[in-house]
Design a protein around this motif. Sequence first.
Motif, PDB file in Angstrom:
ATOM      1  N   THR A  43       7.091   5.522   4.187  1.00  0.00           N
ATOM      2  CA  THR A  43       7.377   4.276   4.891  1.00  0.00           C
ATOM      3  C   THR A  43       6.456   3.160   4.411  1.00  0.00           C
ATOM      4  O   THR A  43       6.910   2.037   4.151  1.00  0.00           O
ATOM      5  N   ALA A  44       5.171   3.459   4.274  1.00  0.00           N
ATOM      6  CA  ALA A  44       4.218   2.466   3.779  1.00  0.00           C
ATOM      7  C   ALA A  44       4.528   2.076   2.339  1.00  0.00           C
ATOM      8  O   ALA A  44       4.463   0.899   1.966  1.00  0.00           O
ATOM      9  N   PHE A  45       4.901   3.041   1.516  1.00  0.00           N
ATOM     10  CA  PHE A  45       5.237   2.785   0.119  1.00  0.00           C
ATOM     11  C   PHE A  45       6.458   1.872   0.014  1.00  0.00           C
ATOM     12  O   PHE A  45       6.467   0.905  -0.749  1.00  0.00           O
ATOM     13  N   ILE A  46       7.484   2.173   0.782  1.00  0.00           N
ATOM     14  CA  ILE A  46       8.702   1.367   0.764  1.00  0.00           C
ATOM     15  C   ILE A  46       8.410  -0.047   1.255  1.00  0.00           C
ATOM     16  O   ILE A  46       8.900  -1.036   0.687  1.00  0.00           O
ATOM     17  N   ALA A  47       7.603  -0.176   2.296  1.00  0.00           N
ATOM     18  CA  ALA A  47       7.247  -1.498   2.811  1.00  0.00           C
ATOM     19  C   ALA A  47       6.525  -2.308   1.731  1.00  0.00           C
ATOM     20  O   ALA A  47       6.814  -3.501   1.549  1.00  0.00           O
ATOM     21  N   GLU A  48       5.620  -1.680   1.010  1.00  0.00           N
ATOM     22  CA  GLU A  48       4.892  -2.389  -0.045  1.00  0.00           C
ATOM     23  C   GLU A  48       5.813  -2.751  -1.201  1.00  0.00           C
ATOM     24  O   GLU A  48       5.696  -3.829  -1.791  1.00  0.00           O
ATOM     25  N   LEU A  49       6.759  -1.882  -1.534  1.00  0.00           N
ATOM     26  CA  LEU A  49       7.748  -2.212  -2.567  1.00  0.00           C
ATOM     27  C   LEU A  49       8.553  -3.447  -2.162  1.00  0.00           C
ATOM     28  O   LEU A  49       8.787  -4.343  -2.973  1.00  0.00           O
ATOM     29  N   LYS A  50       8.962  -3.485  -0.909  1.00  0.00           N
ATOM     30  CA  LYS A  50       9.724  -4.638  -0.428  1.00  0.00           C
ATOM     31  C   LYS A  50       8.883  -5.903  -0.456  1.00  0.00           C
ATOM     32  O   LYS A  50       9.371  -6.975  -0.825  1.00  0.00           O
ATOM     33  N   ASN A  51       7.600  -5.795  -0.080  1.00  0.00           N
ATOM     34  CA  ASN A  51       6.715  -6.957  -0.129  1.00  0.00           C
ATOM     35  C   ASN A  51       6.547  -7.469  -1.545  1.00  0.00           C
ATOM     36  O   ASN A  51       6.560  -8.677  -1.783  1.00  0.00           O
ATOM     37  N   SER A  52       6.372  -6.570  -2.492  1.00  0.00           N
ATOM     38  CA  SER A  52       6.153  -6.992  -3.872  1.00  0.00           C
ATOM     39  C   SER A  52       7.443  -7.479  -4.524  1.00  0.00           C
ATOM     40  O   SER A  52       7.405  -8.204  -5.515  1.00  0.00           O
ATOM     41  N   THR A  54       9.458  -9.670  -3.499  1.00  0.00           N
ATOM     42  CA  THR A  54       9.692 -11.108  -3.339  1.00  0.00           C
ATOM     43  C   THR A  54       9.255 -11.889  -4.573  1.00  0.00           C
ATOM     44  O   THR A  54       9.784 -12.958  -4.849  1.00  0.00           O
ATOM     45  N   ASP A  55       8.296 -11.347  -5.331  1.00  0.00           N
ATOM     46  CA  ASP A  55       7.821 -12.007  -6.546  1.00  0.00           C
ATOM     47  C   ASP A  55       8.531 -11.533  -7.808  1.00  0.00           C
ATOM     48  O   ASP A  55       8.291 -12.070  -8.879  1.00  0.00           O
ATOM     49  N   GLU A  56       9.360 -10.512  -7.711  1.00  0.00           N
ATOM     50  CA  GLU A  56      10.013  -9.932  -8.887  1.00  0.00           C
ATOM     51  C   GLU A  56      11.303 -10.660  -9.216  1.00  0.00           C
ATOM     52  O   GLU A  56      11.984 -11.182  -8.349  1.00  0.00           O
ATOM     53  N   LYS A  57      11.641 -10.646 -10.482  1.00  0.00           N
ATOM     54  CA  LYS A  57      12.890 -11.260 -10.961  1.00  0.00           C
ATOM     55  C   LYS A  57      13.629 -10.234 -11.814  1.00  0.00           C
ATOM     56  O   LYS A  57      13.032  -9.394 -12.463  1.00  0.00           O
ATOM     57  N   GLY A  58      14.940 -10.341 -11.840  1.00  0.00           N
ATOM     58  CA  GLY A  58      15.740  -9.496 -12.726  1.00  0.00           C
ATOM     59  C   GLY A  58      15.919  -8.071 -12.243  1.00  0.00           C
ATOM     60  O   GLY A  58      15.907  -7.787 -11.052  1.00  0.00           O
ATOM     61  N   TRP A  59      16.053  -7.169 -13.200  1.00  0.00           N
ATOM     62  CA  TRP A  59      16.389  -5.776 -12.887  1.00  0.00           C
ATOM     63  C   TRP A  59      15.271  -5.025 -12.190  1.00  0.00           C
ATOM     64  O   TRP A  59      15.512  -3.985 -11.594  1.00  0.00           O
ATOM     65  N   VAL A  60      14.030  -5.507 -12.208  1.00  0.00           N
ATOM     66  CA  VAL A  60      12.930  -4.779 -11.575  1.00  0.00           C
ATOM     67  C   VAL A  60      12.796  -5.096 -10.099  1.00  0.00           C
ATOM     68  O   VAL A  60      11.981  -4.507  -9.415  1.00  0.00           O
TER      69      VAL A  60
END
Length: 64
Positions: A43-52, A54-60
């Motif tokens: 759950t913590a890992f997924i939350a951090e992925l979602k937070n990060s 917002t700054d990602e573009k494209g396929w990543v």
Amino acid sequence: MTLEEIKNEVLNNIKDFVTNEVKDVAMRWLKNTALPYVKEVATAFIAELKNSATDEKGWVKFAT
């Protein structure tokens, strides 16, 4: 008896070790002990992925 000999003895007689009682204890341990910790970390890992994301573009970008 060496660890290698013990390992081989267990592997050669594994059917003697896998009983219904052992299976019940293992399943209870997984359900009550291991899985809650795994869920908390996931759950913590997924939350951090979602937070990060917002700054990602494209396929990543992680779907939010």
